[in-house]
Design a protein around this motif. Structure first.
Motif, PDB file in Angstrom:
ATOM      1  N   LYS A 140       0.663  -0.965   0.104  1.00  0.00           N
ATOM      2  CA  LYS A 140       0.530   0.065  -0.375  1.00  0.00           C
ATOM      3  C   LYS A 140       1.110   1.122   0.131  1.00  0.00           C
ATOM      4  N   GLY A 144      -0.474   3.594  -6.041  1.00  0.00           N
ATOM      5  CA  GLY A 144      -0.923   4.994  -5.722  1.00  0.00           C
ATOM      6  C   GLY A 144      -2.159   4.866  -5.671  1.00  0.00           C
ATOM      7  N   LYS A 145      -3.003   6.346  -5.982  1.00  0.00           N
ATOM      8  CA  LYS A 145      -4.166   7.135  -5.023  1.00  0.00           C
ATOM      9  C   LYS A 145      -5.315   5.651  -5.515  1.00  0.00           C
ATOM     10  N   ASP A 146      -5.019   4.625  -6.683  1.00  0.00           N
ATOM     11  CA  ASP A 146      -6.111   3.939  -7.435  1.00  0.00           C
ATOM     12  C   ASP A 146      -5.883   2.570  -6.591  1.00  0.00           C
ATOM     13  N   ARG A 151       1.986   3.792  -7.694  1.00  0.00           N
ATOM     14  CA  ARG A 151       2.758   5.828  -7.657  1.00  0.00           C
ATOM     15  C   ARG A 151       3.792   6.329  -7.947  1.00  0.00           C
ATOM     16  N   LYS A 358      -4.805  13.473   4.149  1.00  0.00           N
ATOM     17  CA  LYS A 358      -3.965  15.087   3.002  1.00  0.00           C
ATOM     18  C   LYS A 358      -2.251  13.772   3.309  1.00  0.00           C
ATOM     19  N   ARG A 361      -1.650  10.174   3.079  1.00  0.00           N
ATOM     20  CA  ARG A 361      -1.654  10.129   1.971  1.00  0.00           C
ATOM     21  C   ARG A 361       0.250   9.797   1.250  1.00  0.00           C
ATOM     22  N   LYS A 362       0.853  10.886   1.759  1.00  0.00           N
ATOM     23  CA  LYS A 362       2.337  11.168   1.643  1.00  0.00           C
ATOM     24  C   LYS A 362       2.881   8.626   1.751  1.00  0.00           C
ATOM     25  N   PRO A 365      -0.934   5.865  -0.659  1.00  0.00           N
ATOM     26  CA  PRO A 365      -1.613   7.109  -1.486  1.00  0.00           C
ATOM     27  C   PRO A 365      -3.495   7.214  -1.320  1.00  0.00           C
ATOM     28  N   SER A 366      -3.775   5.783  -1.583  1.00  0.00           N
ATOM     29  CA  SER A 366      -4.941   5.274  -1.528  1.00  0.00           C
ATOM     30  C   SER A 366      -5.858   5.698  -0.820  1.00  0.00           C
ATOM     31  N   LYS A 368      -8.287   6.936   2.262  1.00  0.00           N
ATOM     32  CA  LYS A 368      -9.599   7.946   2.374  1.00  0.00           C
ATOM     33  C   LYS A 368      -9.756   7.874   3.501  1.00  0.00           C
TER      34      LYS A 368
END
Length: 448
Positions: A140, A144-146, A151, A358, A361-362, A365-366, A368
């Protein structure tokens, strides 16, 4: 000797006070030892698992440590592991997880490669992880974000895989162990809970200590390991007046599932005197991931005990022109000022999760906002000490030993990791004062 008279009395049964109690009982010939704690059990405040990241801070992934500091911290961290093995504490209060210091983007990766080369001799087990390796052990972090594709940033890390070394400790359970073992050393030991020392004075060669329950104790020597309250008690004796204290509280956010397999730390901003955000498997939350800590200055010496410590905060602060100047200089720096003010937003309901995620997420990234929740009741208080003589904030631990026979310690992070090393120092000092002996050979054979 009457029960209320002791050779040495230790105030505070957190990890630091418990470690000193154990070492004096096991490694010295001091016979009459007392440990007084104001709450109902050991380590209910900053040493409690909910108040810290449960990490053995040995300096390998803490990028705010210089090589010189890392060498010192590693020695005391090794003592924690030696004690845990001595007590067969593996998977009881001492655990092995993988861990890494994560670098994100080309600048940080260049820094991490150089740091790895500098530190690998001190930590022979340390490895350098490229993106593919990170993906295999902490997927993880690499996705990336998805949560599907890699990433886009360049990432790397230095760290160690699970099973190689011990990384994690429940310091509350370790405190209980230290006290229990100290009571088994054929000494006259006395441990009292629910008794708060509110007054100390030197009288007829003894220190007289009074409690909130109107009890009195006499001791030839005293060590105060009471967190921010150490400075408060020192000031009441007109000692340590060259020091002040800003209590900094840290909050955490928990995930609803296990997102990380181990500890993931980020590169420290060298301008900030507070730890960078990191993610840890939480021993007290089914190994779900805990992110934090945040950092906010609060007008209390203790976080979750009402307003009682507010007037004590003002006594420990002793606000004057020097404190004002140091504080002003901190806030004059936009990096520090914005960081401190930004962290207060993490405490506001409804918006806090969206803001905090925010930053987190560093690491993932995914992540929420609905993956995390504010860890209510988690987080302790770190006494950030101001040295008024030098006009600056002290990073790390501080001791006040202005008159013979009494020491006041303030041990913010990595104070828990350094507890046995600090205890060794204080035990030796008290042996010198009392004309007692410290069994160096026995200590070295067991803990070094």
């Amino acid at each position: 000797m009457p029960k209320k008279e002791f050779d040495i009395l230790i105030i505070g049964a957190g990890i630091s006070g418990s470690a000193l109690f154990y070492e004096i009982a096991r490694y010295t010939d001091i016979k009459n030892i007392a440990l007084i704690e104001k709450y109902h059990s050991p380590s209910t405040l900053n040493s409690k698992g909910t108040s810290n990241s449960q990490t053995i801070h040995c300096g390998d992934i803490e990028t705010n440590y210089t090589l010189e500091k890392a060498k010192k911290v590693k020695t005391t961290a090794d003592m924690i592991v030696k004690y845990g093995i001595l007590q067969n504490a593996q998977n009881r209060f001492m655990f092995s997880h993988q861990k890494m210091a994560l670098a994100v983007d080309d600048i940080e990766c260049d820094y991490m490669e150089k740091r790895y080369e500098e530190f690998k001799e001190l930590y022979p087990y340390i490895q350098f992880f490229n993106k593919e390796k990170i993906k295999s052990i902490e997927p993880k972090v690499a996705l990336g974000k998805d949560g599907i594709h890699d990433r886009p940033e360049n990432i790397c890390a230095m760290g160690v895989e699970a099973g190689e070394i011990f990384t994690t400790v429940d310091f509350e359970k370790m405190s209980i162990s230290l006290i229990e073992q100290g009571q088994l050393q054929n000494k006259n030991t006395f441990v009292a809970f629910n008794e708060e020392i509110i007054h100390i004075e030197k009288k007829d060669g003894y220190f007289l200590l009074r409690t909130n329950t109107y009890k009195e104790y006499y001791a030839k020597a005293v060590v105060v390991n009471a967190g921010a309250h150490s400075l408060y008690l020192a000031h009441k004796m007109n000692l340590g007046l060259d020091k002040s204290c800003w209590p900094v509280a840290g909050s955490f956010y928990l995930t609803k599932q296990k997102l990380l397999n181990g500890k993931v730390y980020m590169v420290q901003n060298p301008k900030l005197p507070f730890a960078a955000l990191h993610g840890d498997p939480d021993l007290l939350a089914n190994m779900n991931t805990r992110f934090g800590p945040t950092a906010l200055v609060i007008p209390k010496l203790e976080r979750y005990h009402g307003l009682k410590s507010v007037p004590e905060f003002f006594e420990a602060l002793k606000f004057d022109k020097t404190v004002l100047r140091v504080t002003f200089n901190m806030f004059k720096d936009p990096t520090i000022r914005n960081y401190i003010l930004y962290n207060y937003l993490f405490e506001l309901p409804f918006i806090n999760k969206n803001i905090f995620v925010k930053d987190a997420r560093k690491i993932v990234p995914s992540l929420k906002a609905n993956d995390i929740y504010y860890a209510k009741g988690f987080g302790g208080v770190r006494p950030q000490v101001i040295d008024k003589k030098r006009g600056e904030l002290m990073l790390g631990e501080a001791s006040i030993a202005e008159i013979p026979g009494i020491i006041f310690n303030m041990t913010p992070s990595p104070g828990a990791t350094s507890c046995l090393g600090n205890a060794q120092r204080d035990a030796k000092l008290m042996c010198q004062y009392l004309g007692a002996k410290f069994n160096e050979d026995k200590f070295n054979s067991e803990l070094l």
